[in-house]
Design a protein around this motif. Structure first.
Motif, PDB file in Angstrom:
ATOM      1  N   UNK A  86       0.809  -1.276  -0.123  1.00  0.00           N
ATOM      2  CA  UNK A  86      -0.069   0.042  -0.030  1.00  0.00           C
ATOM      3  C   UNK A  86       0.993   1.252   0.096  1.00  0.00           C
ATOM      4  N   UNK A  87       0.617   2.113  -1.022  1.00  0.00           N
ATOM      5  CA  UNK A  87       1.529   3.260  -1.099  1.00  0.00           C
ATOM      6  C   UNK A  87       0.799   4.415  -0.871  1.00  0.00           C
ATOM      7  N   UNK A  88       1.485   5.174   0.245  1.00  0.00           N
ATOM      8  CA  UNK A  88       0.962   6.226   0.790  1.00  0.00           C
ATOM      9  C   UNK A  88       1.833   7.353   0.840  1.00  0.00           C
ATOM     10  N   UNK A 128       0.331   5.976   8.371  1.00  0.00           N
ATOM     11  CA  UNK A 128       1.626   6.890   8.057  1.00  0.00           C
ATOM     12  C   UNK A 128       1.636   7.425   6.468  1.00  0.00           C
ATOM     13  N   UNK A 129       1.672   8.505   6.355  1.00  0.00           N
ATOM     14  CA  UNK A 129       1.884   9.197   4.817  1.00  0.00           C
ATOM     15  C   UNK A 129       3.205   9.798   5.051  1.00  0.00           C
ATOM     16  N   UNK A 130       4.035   9.763   3.777  1.00  0.00           N
ATOM     17  CA  UNK A 130       5.161  10.681   3.712  1.00  0.00           C
ATOM     18  C   UNK A 130       5.305  11.000   2.249  1.00  0.00           C
ATOM     19  N   UNK A 131       6.276  12.199   2.453  1.00  0.00           N
ATOM     20  CA  UNK A 131       6.524  12.669   0.913  1.00  0.00           C
ATOM     21  C   UNK A 131       7.301  11.741   0.015  1.00  0.00           C
ATOM     22  N   UNK A 132       7.762  10.759   0.473  1.00  0.00           N
ATOM     23  CA  UNK A 132       8.737  10.072  -0.095  1.00  0.00           C
ATOM     24  C   UNK A 132       8.789   8.454   0.361  1.00  0.00           C
ATOM     25  N   UNK A 133       8.739   7.690  -0.755  1.00  0.00           N
ATOM     26  CA  UNK A 133       8.607   6.079  -0.294  1.00  0.00           C
ATOM     27  C   UNK A 133       9.857   5.510  -0.776  1.00  0.00           C
ATOM     28  N   UNK A 134      10.601   4.697   0.164  1.00  0.00           N
ATOM     29  CA  UNK A 134      11.838   4.249  -0.203  1.00  0.00           C
ATOM     30  C   UNK A 134      11.807   3.653  -1.555  1.00  0.00           C
ATOM     31  N   UNK A 135      10.730   2.621  -1.889  1.00  0.00           N
ATOM     32  CA  UNK A 135      11.017   2.025  -3.110  1.00  0.00           C
ATOM     33  C   UNK A 135      10.236   2.527  -4.347  1.00  0.00           C
ATOM     34  N   UNK A 136       9.125   3.316  -3.964  1.00  0.00           N
ATOM     35  CA  UNK A 136       8.343   3.816  -5.216  1.00  0.00           C
ATOM     36  C   UNK A 136       8.414   5.313  -5.336  1.00  0.00           C
ATOM     37  N   UNK A 137       9.585   6.046  -4.492  1.00  0.00           N
ATOM     38  CA  UNK A 137      10.067   7.585  -4.854  1.00  0.00           C
ATOM     39  C   UNK A 137       8.548   8.401  -4.346  1.00  0.00           C
TER      40      UNK A 137
END
Length: 214
Positions: A28-30, A44-53
């Protein structure tokens, strides 16, 4: 709209944020539209995902009356080829996507109330591209769930394969072959000439012979 959020938006200069949630088959990408980390409803939502950018951009959202279902386009910027390959895989099609907007308390960094859902749909078409700076991108077209109303359902037939795709192991149509595409419901089929062959032709010939002998 949530009352607390509505009151926050009525303030002179609310601190807004955009968020997107994509429920991929195994992940799940947030993401947020900025460099921050926020908790929304226990997630938790963030400005950058380690795998999908990161989230690179999104098309305008508008409401209109037309013959097409609503859709929106988002651009993701994966950090490497591996992330881009996963995002553009055909299995991603149909993943549920939720686009939200909310407000943040500038003093505490906490989300105010419940973010408003602007668009709820599913991934339709992923497209790999390169932006002006040469960075790799994956563009997703997200369509409304009403897109399914336009499907012709051409694959649905009274056949064993289709029947078992709905009820696995149910063999009621195991020997069903040569089903006519036109399934008449509640009315008699139109009269017309047809050419019989095989066993049907033999039966017809026998009956015709008996009728002539009488």
């Amino acid at each position: 709209m949530d009352t607390t959020l509505k009151n926050a938006l009525a303030q002179p200069a609310p601190l807004l944020f955009g968020a997107i949630k994509i429920e991929l088959p195994d992940y799940t990408l947030r993401l947020l539209d900025g460099s921050a980390v926020l908790q929304i409803g226990g997630e938790i939502y963030s400005g950058r995902d380690d795998y999908f950018g990161t989230l690179g951009g999104m098309s305008d959202l508008s409401e209109e009356i037309s013959d097409d279902s609503p859709e929106v386009t988002i651009t993701l910027m994966p950090p490497d080829v591996s992330g881009a390959a996963v995002l553009s895989h055909p299995n991603m099609q149909g993943s549920v996507a939720t686009i939200m907007v909310g407000a943040v308390d500038a003093a505490t960094g906490a989300v105010i109330g419940t973010p408003e859902i602007l668009f709820l749909g599913e991934i339709d078409v992923p497209t790999i591209g390169v932006d002006e700076s040469g960075a790799r991108t994956v563009e997703f077209t997200i369509v409304s769930v009403f897109e399914r109303l336009f499907e012709t359902e051409e694959g649905q037939r009274a056949s064993n394969g289709w029947h078992q795709s709905i009820w696995p192991g149910e063999l009621g149509l195991e020997f069903m072959t040569g089903t006519d595409v036109n399934l008449y419901w509640g009315v008699k089929p139109p009269k017309g000439s047809s050419v019989k062959s095989g066993f049907s032709a033999a039966v017809a010939a026998t009956l015709n012979t008996k009728t002539q002998n009488v």
